[in-house]
Design a protein around this motif. Sequence first.
Motif, PDB file in Angstrom:
ATOM      1  N   SER A  76       0.784  -1.235   0.000  1.00  0.00           N
ATOM      2  CA  SER A  76       0.000   0.000   0.000  1.00  0.00           C
ATOM      3  C   SER A  76       0.815   1.284   0.000  1.00  0.00           C
ATOM      4  CB  SER A  76      -0.964  -0.005   1.188  1.00  0.00           C
ATOM      5  OG  SER A  76      -1.894  -1.045   1.035  1.00  0.00           O
ATOM      6  N   PRO A  77       1.959   1.351   0.700  1.00  0.00           N
ATOM      7  CA  PRO A  77       2.715   2.605   0.636  1.00  0.00           C
ATOM      8  C   PRO A  77       3.169   2.942  -0.773  1.00  0.00           C
ATOM      9  CG  PRO A  77       3.877   0.958   1.975  1.00  0.00           C
ATOM     10  CD  PRO A  77       2.534   0.405   1.659  1.00  0.00           C
ATOM     11  N   LEU A  78       3.456   1.919  -1.584  1.00  0.00           N
ATOM     12  CA  LEU A  78       3.848   2.164  -2.971  1.00  0.00           C
ATOM     13  C   LEU A  78       2.683   2.758  -3.750  1.00  0.00           C
ATOM     14  CD1 LEU A  78       5.724  -1.211  -3.443  1.00  0.00           C
ATOM     15  CD2 LEU A  78       6.794   1.050  -3.333  1.00  0.00           C
ATOM     16  N   GLU A  79       1.483   2.250  -3.512  1.00  0.00           N
ATOM     17  CA  GLU A  79       0.303   2.791  -4.181  1.00  0.00           C
ATOM     18  C   GLU A  79       0.012   4.212  -3.688  1.00  0.00           C
ATOM     19  OE1 GLU A  79      -2.478  -0.314  -3.185  1.00  0.00           O
ATOM     20  OE2 GLU A  79      -2.130  -1.311  -5.101  1.00  0.00           O
ATOM     21  N   ALA A  80       0.214   4.447  -2.395  1.00  0.00           N
ATOM     22  CA  ALA A  80      -0.038   5.781  -1.836  1.00  0.00           C
ATOM     23  C   ALA A  80       0.860   6.822  -2.482  1.00  0.00           C
ATOM     24  CB  ALA A  80       0.164   5.755  -0.324  1.00  0.00           C
ATOM     25  N   VAL A  81       2.125   6.475  -2.691  1.00  0.00           N
ATOM     26  CA  VAL A  81       3.053   7.394  -3.351  1.00  0.00           C
ATOM     27  C   VAL A  81       2.546   7.741  -4.740  1.00  0.00           C
ATOM     28  CG1 VAL A  81       5.372   7.582  -4.333  1.00  0.00           C
ATOM     29  CG2 VAL A  81       5.075   6.699  -2.022  1.00  0.00           C
ATOM     30  N   SER A  82       2.065   6.729  -5.470  1.00  0.00           N
ATOM     31  CA  SER A  82       1.539   6.964  -6.814  1.00  0.00           C
ATOM     32  C   SER A  82       0.338   7.898  -6.797  1.00  0.00           C
ATOM     33  CB  SER A  82       1.141   5.633  -7.454  1.00  0.00           C
ATOM     34  OG  SER A  82       0.413   5.839  -8.631  1.00  0.00           O
ATOM     35  N   MET A  83      -0.447   7.840  -5.740  1.00  0.00           N
ATOM     36  CA  MET A  83      -1.647   8.669  -5.630  1.00  0.00           C
ATOM     37  C   MET A  83      -1.341  10.075  -5.143  1.00  0.00           C
ATOM     38  SD  MET A  83      -3.984   5.639  -3.945  1.00  0.00           S
ATOM     39  CE  MET A  83      -5.394   6.683  -3.526  1.00  0.00           C
ATOM     40  N   GLY A  84      -0.061  10.357  -4.895  1.00  0.00           N
ATOM     41  CA  GLY A  84       0.317  11.687  -4.444  1.00  0.00           C
ATOM     42  C   GLY A  84       0.127  11.921  -2.961  1.00  0.00           C
ATOM     43  N   ILE A  85      -0.002  10.850  -2.192  1.00  0.00           N
ATOM     44  CA  ILE A  85      -0.202  10.966  -0.749  1.00  0.00           C
ATOM     45  C   ILE A  85       1.162  11.053  -0.070  1.00  0.00           C
ATOM     46  CG2 ILE A  85      -1.123   9.830   1.311  1.00  0.00           C
ATOM     47  CD1 ILE A  85      -3.061   8.332  -0.594  1.00  0.00           C
ATOM     48  N   SER A  86       1.340  12.066   0.759  1.00  0.00           N
ATOM     49  CA  SER A  86       2.591  12.219   1.510  1.00  0.00           C
ATOM     50  C   SER A  86       2.543  11.346   2.752  1.00  0.00           C
ATOM     51  CB  SER A  86       2.789  13.685   1.913  1.00  0.00           C
ATOM     52  OG  SER A  86       2.926  14.496   0.770  1.00  0.00           O
ATOM     53  N   LEU A  87       3.541  10.509   2.909  1.00  0.00           N
ATOM     54  CA  LEU A  87       3.589   9.601   4.050  1.00  0.00           C
ATOM     55  C   LEU A  87       4.732   9.978   4.981  1.00  0.00           C
ATOM     56  CD1 LEU A  87       3.070   6.115   2.336  1.00  0.00           C
ATOM     57  CD2 LEU A  87       1.365   7.468   3.569  1.00  0.00           C
ATOM     58  N   LEU A  88       4.433  10.060   6.273  1.00  0.00           N
ATOM     59  CA  LEU A  88       5.464  10.234   7.294  1.00  0.00           C
ATOM     60  C   LEU A  88       6.062   8.864   7.634  1.00  0.00           C
ATOM     61  CD1 LEU A  88       3.550  12.682   9.678  1.00  0.00           C
ATOM     62  CD2 LEU A  88       5.324  13.264   8.002  1.00  0.00           C
ATOM     63  N   PRO A  89       7.245   8.845   8.194  1.00  0.00           N
ATOM     64  CA  PRO A  89       7.837   7.558   8.581  1.00  0.00           C
ATOM     65  C   PRO A  89       6.967   6.756   9.544  1.00  0.00           C
ATOM     66  CG  PRO A  89       9.492   9.291   8.643  1.00  0.00           C
ATOM     67  CD  PRO A  89       8.175   9.977   8.432  1.00  0.00           C
ATOM     68  N   THR A  90       6.115   7.443  10.310  1.00  0.00           N
ATOM     69  CA  THR A  90       5.266   6.764  11.290  1.00  0.00           C
ATOM     70  C   THR A  90       3.910   6.361  10.722  1.00  0.00           C
ATOM     71  OG1 THR A  90       4.529   8.948  12.056  1.00  0.00           O
ATOM     72  CG2 THR A  90       6.333   7.901  13.271  1.00  0.00           C
ATOM     73  N   ASP A  91       3.649   6.714   9.471  1.00  0.00           N
ATOM     74  CA  ASP A  91       2.362   6.373   8.853  1.00  0.00           C
ATOM     75  C   ASP A  91       2.375   4.943   8.331  1.00  0.00           C
ATOM     76  OD1 ASP A  91       1.298   8.891   9.288  1.00  0.00           O
ATOM     77  OD2 ASP A  91       1.819   9.639   7.288  1.00  0.00           O
ATOM     78  N   VAL A  92       1.236   4.285   8.437  1.00  0.00           N
ATOM     79  CA  VAL A  92       1.022   2.987   7.801  1.00  0.00           C
ATOM     80  C   VAL A  92      -0.076   3.155   6.761  1.00  0.00           C
ATOM     81  CG1 VAL A  92       0.166   0.625   8.131  1.00  0.00           C
ATOM     82  CG2 VAL A  92       1.784   1.614   9.762  1.00  0.00           C
ATOM     83  N   ALA A  93       0.214   2.739   5.547  1.00  0.00           N
ATOM     84  CA  ALA A  93      -0.779   2.782   4.476  1.00  0.00           C
ATOM     85  C   ALA A  93      -1.355   1.387   4.279  1.00  0.00           C
ATOM     86  CB  ALA A  93      -0.149   3.276   3.181  1.00  0.00           C
ATOM     87  N   LEU A  94      -2.660   1.320   3.988  1.00  0.00           N
ATOM     88  CA  LEU A  94      -3.320   0.056   3.694  1.00  0.00           C
ATOM     89  C   LEU A  94      -4.101   0.197   2.400  1.00  0.00           C
ATOM     90  CD1 LEU A  94      -3.780   0.532   7.092  1.00  0.00           C
ATOM     91  CD2 LEU A  94      -4.435  -1.855   6.808  1.00  0.00           C
ATOM     92  N   ARG A  95      -4.115  -0.868   1.589  1.00  0.00           N
ATOM     93  CA  ARG A  95      -4.995  -0.908   0.424  1.00  0.00           C
ATOM     94  C   ARG A  95      -6.430  -1.014   0.938  1.00  0.00           C
ATOM     95  NH1 ARG A  95      -6.381  -3.339  -4.649  1.00  0.00           N
ATOM     96  NH2 ARG A  95      -4.354  -2.923  -5.560  1.00  0.00           N
ATOM     97  N   CYS A  96      -7.296  -0.268   0.319  1.00  0.00           N
ATOM     98  CA  CYS A  96      -8.716  -0.257   0.676  1.00  0.00           C
ATOM     99  C   CYS A  96      -9.519  -0.605  -0.578  1.00  0.00           C
ATOM    100  CB  CYS A  96      -9.092   1.120   1.229  1.00  0.00           C
ATOM    101  SG  CYS A  96     -10.845   1.322   1.617  1.00  0.00           S
ATOM    102  N   ASN A  97      -9.824  -1.881  -0.761  1.00  0.00           N
ATOM    103  CA  ASN A  97     -10.654  -2.304  -1.893  1.00  0.00           C
ATOM    104  C   ASN A  97     -12.119  -1.999  -1.625  1.00  0.00           C
ATOM    105  OD1 ASN A  97      -8.283  -3.676  -2.854  1.00  0.00           O
ATOM    106  ND2 ASN A  97      -9.613  -5.122  -3.920  1.00  0.00           N
ATOM    107  N   LEU A  98     -12.851  -1.682  -2.677  1.00  0.00           N
ATOM    108  CA  LEU A  98     -14.312  -1.689  -2.609  1.00  0.00           C
ATOM    109  C   LEU A  98     -14.761  -3.047  -3.135  1.00  0.00           C
ATOM    110  CD1 LEU A  98     -15.301   1.890  -3.835  1.00  0.00           C
ATOM    111  CD2 LEU A  98     -15.729   0.896  -1.574  1.00  0.00           C
ATOM    112  N   VAL A  99     -15.308  -3.875  -2.256  1.00  0.00           N
ATOM    113  CA  VAL A  99     -15.648  -5.252  -2.602  1.00  0.00           C
ATOM    114  C   VAL A  99     -17.148  -5.473  -2.528  1.00  0.00           C
ATOM    115  CG1 VAL A  99     -13.421  -6.059  -1.708  1.00  0.00           C
ATOM    116  CG2 VAL A  99     -15.450  -6.125  -0.220  1.00  0.00           C
ATOM    117  N   TYR A 100     -17.574  -6.608  -3.076  1.00  0.00           N
ATOM    118  CA  TYR A 100     -18.963  -7.025  -2.953  1.00  0.00           C
ATOM    119  C   TYR A 100     -19.012  -8.293  -2.126  1.00  0.00           C
ATOM    120  CZ  TYR A 100     -23.546  -8.965  -4.152  1.00  0.00           C
ATOM    121  OH  TYR A 100     -24.806  -9.500  -4.094  1.00  0.00           O
ATOM    122  N   LEU A 101     -19.627  -8.195  -0.939  1.00  0.00           N
ATOM    123  CA  LEU A 101     -19.839  -9.334  -0.060  1.00  0.00           C
ATOM    124  C   LEU A 101     -21.282  -9.808  -0.173  1.00  0.00           C
ATOM    125  CD1 LEU A 101     -18.056  -8.066   3.210  1.00  0.00           C
ATOM    126  CD2 LEU A 101     -17.057  -9.405   1.341  1.00  0.00           C
TER     127      LEU A 101
END
Length: 404
Positions: A76-101
């Motif tokens: 997820s941090p790699l995807e966040a960088v692509s999206m232009g999101i600035s990440l601090l060293p203490t941040d954790v990024a997670l992929r957030c899928n929109l799914v159908y359950l």
Amino acid sequence: MKYVVVLGDGMADYPMKELDNKTPLQYAKKPNIDMLAKKGTVGLVKTIPEGIPPGSDAANLSVMGYNPRVYYTGRSPLEAVSMGISLLPTDVALRCNLVYLSEDESNYADRTMIDYSSDEISTEEARVLIEAVNAALKNQNINFYPGISYRHCLVWSNGKTGLGCTPPHDILERKVTDYLPKEESGMLLDLMIKSYDILKDHPVNRSRRDRGLRPANSIWLWGEGRKPALASFSEKYGKTGTMISAVDLLKGIGLCAGLESVDVEGATGNIHTNFIGKANAAIAELDSGKDFVYVHVEAPDECGHRYEIENKVKSIEYLDQKIVAPILEGLKKHRDYRVLVLPDHPTPLSLRTHTSEPVPFIIYDSTREVVSEAQCYDEAEAGKTGIFVGEGYKLMDWFITGKI
């Protein structure tokens, strides 16, 4: 010298009875790639180190020349960088899928993962849904960011890793009971449960149902990690370069490595992508002075996850006809060039998920054509040559320098 990587995500597979007991690579008509195999070096490369999950994140880091054991921190941090999101060293990024359950059960944990992409929901509809989730659930530590189609991002300030999250494409048609986040506070699961209540009757989803489409009725969190510190590709190899992909993960890897990223109109990440547009973009980058382009095609992987046998074969044929062929034509003016063709990992149709087996590769050098031991490009022919690269990140060294 110009350098082109053409990567068919998840292209490697197992023999299928529906394909006359051939793999999709063996069954597909791919004369341009087969020509490169006959005049280049063909072998197998292990892109996924032992003990690391077989994801496109670790695999593409490996293909790019970065040892996943050193650089892999999560998808997820790699995807966040692509999206232009600035990440601090203490941040954790997670992929957030929109799914159908599934929707008949009263308990969230008893639902079944029907579709990890919600019928490949449109980016416009997805943005509305993620913004609704963010408005209801964000706080001083949690923020949701809209991405493309079903792929989005959550950033958790001062967050934790090792959360026991499972990729949704690995559990299609299974109950989610045993695959929910194992994070101690239960915060992530709580966010997922609350998202279901927010999304199940949202106007966007009511409209999708009316049109015969699956709703996006829950978020699914996975792929957590912190921002990696990749060495610059240009400093590492002395080459300027560009990443061409429709997928945030690959764009993020490229950006973290100091490559430029080119967005191609109509590039979708599935079989309906703009194949020719990617080829044209690659040639334009090389003509403008770039030394290196990395052309990533997601379609074979998507078809593998979705058990679309015919489409997986077709995606390989499109890659050959609409990417490799025009790139080879465009390279003629440069005369001196190398082309690397490979998958990042297998995505076997029979399993509908990634595996860690070695994958076939071709290195073709226009200045040093050879008579290959391989008659075409597929898993079996690559195995026959006896050439094996056990540490995948070393393949890029070989490709760039001509020496292993």
